[in-house]
Structures are given as C-alpha cells and as structure tokens.
Design a protein around this motif. Structure first.
Motif, PDB file in Angstrom:
ATOM      1  N   LYS A 188      48.215  41.844  54.108  1.00  0.00           N
ATOM      2  CA  LYS A 188      48.238  42.422  52.770  1.00  0.00           C
ATOM      3  C   LYS A 188      48.044  41.316  51.740  1.00  0.00           C
ATOM      4  O   LYS A 188      48.439  40.173  51.968  1.00  0.00           O
ATOM      5  CB  LYS A 188      49.584  43.129  52.541  1.00  0.00           C
ATOM      6  CG  LYS A 188      49.621  44.094  51.390  1.00  0.00           C
ATOM      7  CD  LYS A 188      50.941  44.866  51.385  1.00  0.00           C
ATOM      8  CE  LYS A 188      50.930  45.932  50.298  1.00  0.00           C
ATOM      9  NZ  LYS A 188      52.196  46.723  50.295  1.00  0.00           N
ATOM     10  N   ALA A 189      47.425  41.646  50.605  1.00  0.00           N
ATOM     11  CA  ALA A 189      47.197  40.649  49.559  1.00  0.00           C
ATOM     12  C   ALA A 189      47.008  41.361  48.227  1.00  0.00           C
ATOM     13  O   ALA A 189      47.026  42.597  48.143  1.00  0.00           O
ATOM     14  CB  ALA A 189      45.997  39.777  49.883  1.00  0.00           C
ATOM     15  N   SER A 190      46.811  40.564  47.193  1.00  0.00           N
ATOM     16  CA  SER A 190      46.672  41.121  45.842  1.00  0.00           C
ATOM     17  C   SER A 190      45.235  41.011  45.356  1.00  0.00           C
ATOM     18  O   SER A 190      44.518  40.062  45.675  1.00  0.00           O
ATOM     19  CB  SER A 190      47.593  40.388  44.861  1.00  0.00           C
ATOM     20  OG  SER A 190      47.329  39.002  44.882  1.00  0.00           O
ATOM     21  N   VAL A 191      44.827  42.011  44.595  1.00  0.00           N
ATOM     22  CA  VAL A 191      43.554  41.969  43.877  1.00  0.00           C
ATOM     23  C   VAL A 191      43.862  42.218  42.402  1.00  0.00           C
ATOM     24  O   VAL A 191      44.854  42.861  42.058  1.00  0.00           O
ATOM     25  CB  VAL A 191      42.539  43.012  44.387  1.00  0.00           C
ATOM     26  CG1 VAL A 191      42.143  42.718  45.816  1.00  0.00           C
ATOM     27  CG2 VAL A 191      43.085  44.419  44.267  1.00  0.00           C
ATOM     28  N   TYR A 192      43.007  41.671  41.540  1.00  0.00           N
ATOM     29  CA  TYR A 192      43.168  41.841  40.097  1.00  0.00           C
ATOM     30  C   TYR A 192      41.949  42.535  39.515  1.00  0.00           C
ATOM     31  O   TYR A 192      40.815  42.217  39.866  1.00  0.00           O
ATOM     32  CB  TYR A 192      43.357  40.487  39.411  1.00  0.00           C
ATOM     33  CG  TYR A 192      44.785  40.004  39.417  1.00  0.00           C
ATOM     34  CD1 TYR A 192      45.631  40.250  38.330  1.00  0.00           C
ATOM     35  CD2 TYR A 192      45.301  39.310  40.505  1.00  0.00           C
ATOM     36  CE1 TYR A 192      46.944  39.803  38.340  1.00  0.00           C
ATOM     37  CE2 TYR A 192      46.618  38.868  40.519  1.00  0.00           C
ATOM     38  CZ  TYR A 192      47.427  39.113  39.423  1.00  0.00           C
ATOM     39  OH  TYR A 192      48.739  38.692  39.428  1.00  0.00           O
ATOM     40  N   TYR A 193      42.225  43.455  38.623  1.00  0.00           N
ATOM     41  CA  TYR A 193      41.200  44.148  37.850  1.00  0.00           C
ATOM     42  C   TYR A 193      41.328  43.728  36.388  1.00  0.00           C
ATOM     43  O   TYR A 193      42.424  43.400  35.914  1.00  0.00           O
ATOM     44  CB  TYR A 193      41.385  45.668  37.913  1.00  0.00           C
ATOM     45  CG  TYR A 193      41.276  46.286  39.276  1.00  0.00           C
ATOM     46  CD1 TYR A 193      40.101  46.920  39.685  1.00  0.00           C
ATOM     47  CD2 TYR A 193      42.352  46.268  40.154  1.00  0.00           C
ATOM     48  CE1 TYR A 193      40.008  47.515  40.934  1.00  0.00           C
ATOM     49  CE2 TYR A 193      42.265  46.850  41.409  1.00  0.00           C
ATOM     50  CZ  TYR A 193      41.096  47.476  41.791  1.00  0.00           C
ATOM     51  OH  TYR A 193      41.007  48.066  43.027  1.00  0.00           O
ATOM     52  N   ILE A 194      40.222  43.709  35.681  1.00  0.00           N
ATOM     53  CA  ILE A 194      40.266  43.771  34.217  1.00  0.00           C
ATOM     54  C   ILE A 194      39.834  45.189  33.891  1.00  0.00           C
ATOM     55  O   ILE A 194      38.673  45.555  34.085  1.00  0.00           O
ATOM     56  CB  ILE A 194      39.340  42.732  33.556  1.00  0.00           C
ATOM     57  CG1 ILE A 194      39.812  41.317  33.896  1.00  0.00           C
ATOM     58  CG2 ILE A 194      39.334  42.922  32.035  1.00  0.00           C
ATOM     59  CD1 ILE A 194      38.953  40.205  33.285  1.00  0.00           C
ATOM     60  N   ASP A 195      40.786  46.007  33.454  1.00  0.00           N
ATOM     61  CA  ASP A 195      40.528  47.429  33.261  1.00  0.00           C
ATOM     62  C   ASP A 195      39.385  47.662  32.275  1.00  0.00           C
ATOM     63  O   ASP A 195      39.189  46.897  31.320  1.00  0.00           O
ATOM     64  CB  ASP A 195      41.789  48.134  32.757  1.00  0.00           C
ATOM     65  CG  ASP A 195      42.795  48.364  33.888  1.00  0.00           C
ATOM     66  OD1 ASP A 195      42.406  48.211  35.057  1.00  0.00           O
ATOM     67  OD2 ASP A 195      43.963  48.684  33.588  1.00  0.00           O
ATOM     68  N   ASN A 196      38.617  48.718  32.547  1.00  0.00           N
ATOM     69  CA  ASN A 196      37.478  49.090  31.705  1.00  0.00           C
ATOM     70  C   ASN A 196      36.400  48.005  31.657  1.00  0.00           C
ATOM     71  O   ASN A 196      35.700  47.843  30.660  1.00  0.00           O
ATOM     72  CB  ASN A 196      37.932  49.438  30.284  1.00  0.00           C
ATOM     73  CG  ASN A 196      38.861  50.631  30.274  1.00  0.00           C
ATOM     74  OD1 ASN A 196      38.567  51.663  30.874  1.00  0.00           O
ATOM     75  ND2 ASN A 196      40.003  50.491  29.611  1.00  0.00           N
ATOM     76  N   SER A 197      36.319  47.247  32.736  1.00  0.00           N
ATOM     77  CA  SER A 197      35.240  46.265  32.909  1.00  0.00           C
ATOM     78  C   SER A 197      34.806  46.351  34.364  1.00  0.00           C
ATOM     79  O   SER A 197      35.511  46.925  35.204  1.00  0.00           O
ATOM     80  CB  SER A 197      35.732  44.846  32.577  1.00  0.00           C
ATOM     81  OG  SER A 197      36.351  44.248  33.706  1.00  0.00           O
ATOM     82  N   PRO A 198      33.666  45.756  34.721  1.00  0.00           N
ATOM     83  CA  PRO A 198      33.191  45.832  36.118  1.00  0.00           C
ATOM     84  C   PRO A 198      33.870  44.835  37.045  1.00  0.00           C
ATOM     85  O   PRO A 198      33.478  44.706  38.200  1.00  0.00           O
ATOM     86  CB  PRO A 198      31.700  45.523  35.984  1.00  0.00           C
ATOM     87  CG  PRO A 198      31.594  44.666  34.773  1.00  0.00           C
ATOM     88  CD  PRO A 198      32.666  45.126  33.831  1.00  0.00           C
ATOM     89  N   PHE A 199      34.896  44.142  36.574  1.00  0.00           N
ATOM     90  CA  PHE A 199      35.453  43.011  37.323  1.00  0.00           C
ATOM     91  C   PHE A 199      36.636  43.401  38.195  1.00  0.00           C
ATOM     92  O   PHE A 199      37.554  44.098  37.769  1.00  0.00           O
ATOM     93  CB  PHE A 199      35.910  41.921  36.346  1.00  0.00           C
ATOM     94  CG  PHE A 199      36.534  40.735  37.028  1.00  0.00           C
ATOM     95  CD1 PHE A 199      35.749  39.758  37.606  1.00  0.00           C
ATOM     96  CD2 PHE A 199      37.918  40.598  37.090  1.00  0.00           C
ATOM     97  CE1 PHE A 199      36.322  38.658  38.243  1.00  0.00           C
ATOM     98  CE2 PHE A 199      38.496  39.506  37.721  1.00  0.00           C
ATOM     99  CZ  PHE A 199      37.689  38.539  38.295  1.00  0.00           C
TER     100      PHE A 199
END
Length: 409
Positions: free
Chosen positions: A175-186
């Motif tokens: 298991k690991a973490s992912v990060y989003y920048i909301d309302n962006s394609p990242f």
C-alpha cells in the motif's frame, strides 16, 4: 463523543474526534495555523488535512512553518507538483518522471522530469510558469489517498504513465500514497506532505531546461528536466534572483570566455577542457603554489599513466562499483585497457614495487594526475563537472601510530 488528546509544545488539550491536524493546531493556537503548511505528528511529517487517530496517549504535533527549512522543502516539493500539473494541462499526453525538492543545490529549488509530445524549448518556460500561476490562484487542494499497490498501478495504466508504473512496482510492497491536485490533470505517486492548496504557492519561478535520462541511465528514455525555484515569500525570491544575477555576471564559464582562459567545444566534445595560454599561466601558478606547500610537508612527487589494464580496475573494485562512470574498455593486442577514473590503484602499484619497512613510513605520494569520468551530458557544468580533469590525488601509506598525526596535518 470521543476525544483526542493533542499536545503542541507545552500546551495540551482534548478535542472532539474525528479531527484533522489542522483542527488540532487551530484548537490550541489559531495564529500558528495561519503560518503552518504541514506538521510533524509524533515525529512523522503529515499534511494539515490528515485525520488524527489516537490510542489515548497525547498526540505530539509540531507545526511546520513556511519559513523553516522543513517548510521550504514542502513548498518546493509542492511547487514541483504544480509545475507538472501545468505541463500536463498545456501539453496533454505528457509522461511524468520524478519531481523532487532540491535543498542543497545553490542553483535550483526543484525540478520535474517530463516527456512531452513535442520537445520543449526555453521559450515554453514563461508559458508554463503563467499556467502555474493561474492554477495557484484557484486554491486547488492537494489531496492524498492511501491505496493498494494494484490499484495504484491500474490508476497509472489508465493514465498511460509507464514510468510511474515502473516506480510503483519497484518501491511499493502492498500500500502507498498518491497525491492529486484537484480539478487539474495531475496525480502522482508520492510520500508528501504538501501544502494544503495551490494558493499557498506564490513566490516561484522557472529557471532552466535541460536533458535528462530516466533514472540517470543513458539506456533509458530521454527526458527533459524543468528546473525552478520557490520560497515562502516574494522578497526572498527577489533577493535570491538578484544574487543569482550577480553570480551569473561572475560565472567562471563567462569569465573564461571573456578573458581567453579556456574553452569547451562540441568540436572536441563537451566536458573536455582546452586551456589557453592565459589560463595556462593561472593554472601554472596554482600548481607551483601547491607543489611548494607539498614539498614543505614532506611529500614525494610521482607520475602514473593515463591508462591501465582492465584487470587492475576489477581488483580495485572500480569495475563493480563505478563502471557507469568509466570510459569503455579499449583493446590492445588482445588485452583490454581502461582510462583511469582515479589514481589510487596506480599509487598502490608504486608502493608495492619494493618491500617496505616500517622505518620507511610514512610514504606520502602526490600527483597532479589527469583522470577521466564518463559523466552524462546533463551533469556537465563548465570546469565544475567535466569528463577529464587533473587532481592533486595524494595517497599516504602510514603505520597505525602515525595515522592520527597525518590526519591532523
């Protein structure tokens, strides 16, 4: 209603659960929350929006302030993510590599490696920076998810991110973490922490573009590395840029060209320095000063060849541990040789050439020896990082009781 006990410095109190790190800081000191961008929770760095979980014992929270070194690292890492989001927005189909903060590089503060559908140029940097500022103004949240390895790989497969899939396969067990920048394609595979939202990033600038290889291996895909800098405040950025401008005026590459000291040319290959007559005078004076000092300290001067049998480098361990930075072998009469990356094995050869008594010690050898390193083109930098250079590569052969004195000297 269940309670969570939290402690910041000398202040301790209970707050209603569920609660985030930000809730805990706010309950004790609202002003501190305004300045914090992340926190250490029981010594582990976390985002402010992470939910706290306790076992009854007080949870120790140390806010990470924007003006601290830890805070600056969070800002720069978050800025690298913002950079990648802007590139993805402007150049759909871009493949992402890695994008760390740089805390000990005086030239840059962060970078992100990308493979864009069309090769980027320096003219693209202002456009990318403009898009970063547009995203920053929208206060887009940085959001973390902790998910299973298979789910992360599926996520990046759907996004056609093969390099990210490769990293996840290498580094994640379950298991690991992912990060989003909301309302962006990242979205990125990352440990964090990050600033709460893009609005916390105001003082940044893109600086340069260079080539890079995935994982630094020339056999891997060619990428482009976008460099930038970021600070907590605009006046810090302005001061750094002014200092950088002054440093560029004094850049040794520029002075070398203007004063006719040395040159590095594609005609002879990058990383290989041609010393001109004026530069030769400066270099000669430096070598004279160094030689006088070494003579005063009892050194002997030796000379060794630029090339040696390949077997020597196997014995020394260079072949096993340093081969990527050595020039390829060359054959002479069915025997393989390599250019030397260091002088050490050859000086040992001088010592081994005769039996030595303890009465002969210390043996102190000095050589202005020219060595060769197969540095990648993206790492080359004037006289600071080259493929051939001359180094005062001294070696001392001493008895155990002489060690401390020679180290002190």
């Amino acid at each position: 209603m269940s309670q969570i006990s939290v402690k910041i410095g000398e202040h301790e109190r209970s707050i209603p659960a569920p609660a985030t790190v930000a809730d805990a800081i706010k309950a004790i000191d609202r002003d501190t929350l305004k300045k914090a961008i992340a926190a250490k929770v029981n010594g582990v760095e976390m985002d402010l929006n992470r939910e706290l979980s306790g076992n009854g014992a007080p949870i120790s929270i140390e806010p990470i302030m924007a003006d601290s070194r830890d805070g600056l690292e969070v800002i720069r890492h978050s800025a690298a993510h913002l950079l990648a989001a802007a590139v993805l927005d402007l150049f759909p189909g871009t493949k992402l590599g890695v994008g760390p903060a740089l805390m000990d590089d005086p030239r840059y503060g962060f970078f992100y490696d990308v493979i864009t559908p069309e090769t980027l140029s320096e003219d693209d940097l202002p456009k990318i920076e403009k898009r970063m500022r547009e995203l920053a103004k929208r206060n887009l949240p940085y959001r973390r998810e902790d998910i299973e390895k298979a789910e992360i790989i599926d996520l990046f497969k759907e996004r056609d991110e093969p390099l990210k899939c490769e990293l996840v396969n290498e580094k994640v067990e379950d298991k690991a973490s992912v990060y989003y920048i909301d309302n962006s394609p990242f979205v990125d595979f990352c440990l964090g922490p990050h600033v709460p939202h893009t609005g916390k990033l105001q003082a940044f600038k893109l600086l340069a573009l260079s080539g890079a290889y995935w994982k630094g291996d020339a056999d891997n895909p060619q990428m482009q590395r976008i460099y930038g800098i970021a600070f907590a405040k605009q006046d810090e950025l302005d001061a750094w840029l002014k200092q950088r401008e002054e440093a560029e005026r004094r850049d040794h590459r520029r002075l070398g060209r203007e004063l006719d000291l040395f040159s590095i040319s594609d005609e002879y290959r990058q990383g290989l320095v041609l010393w001109h007559p004026k530069g030769g005078i400066i270099r000669g004076e430096m070598e004279k000063l160094l030689r006088e000092e070494l003579e005063r300290r009892g050194y002997s001067f030796v000379y060794t060849p630029h090339i040696a049998k390949r077997e020597l480098w196997r014995i020394s361990g260079h072949e096993d541990n340093y081969a990527d930075s050595m020039y390829a072998p060359t054959s002479i009469e069915d025997e393989e040789y390599r250019l030397k990356p260091m002088n050490c094995p050859l000086h040992i050869g001088i010592y081994k050439s005769n039996p030595r008594s303890y009465r002969d010690l210390p043996q102190k050898y000095s050589e202005a020896g020219t060595v060769y390193r197969a540095e990648l083109s993206g790492a080359l930098h004037g006289l600071m990082r080259v493929r051939g250079f001359t180094v005062d590569d001294a070696h001392l052969f001493v008895s155990p009781d002489q060690t401390q004195g020679e180290i002190s000297d």
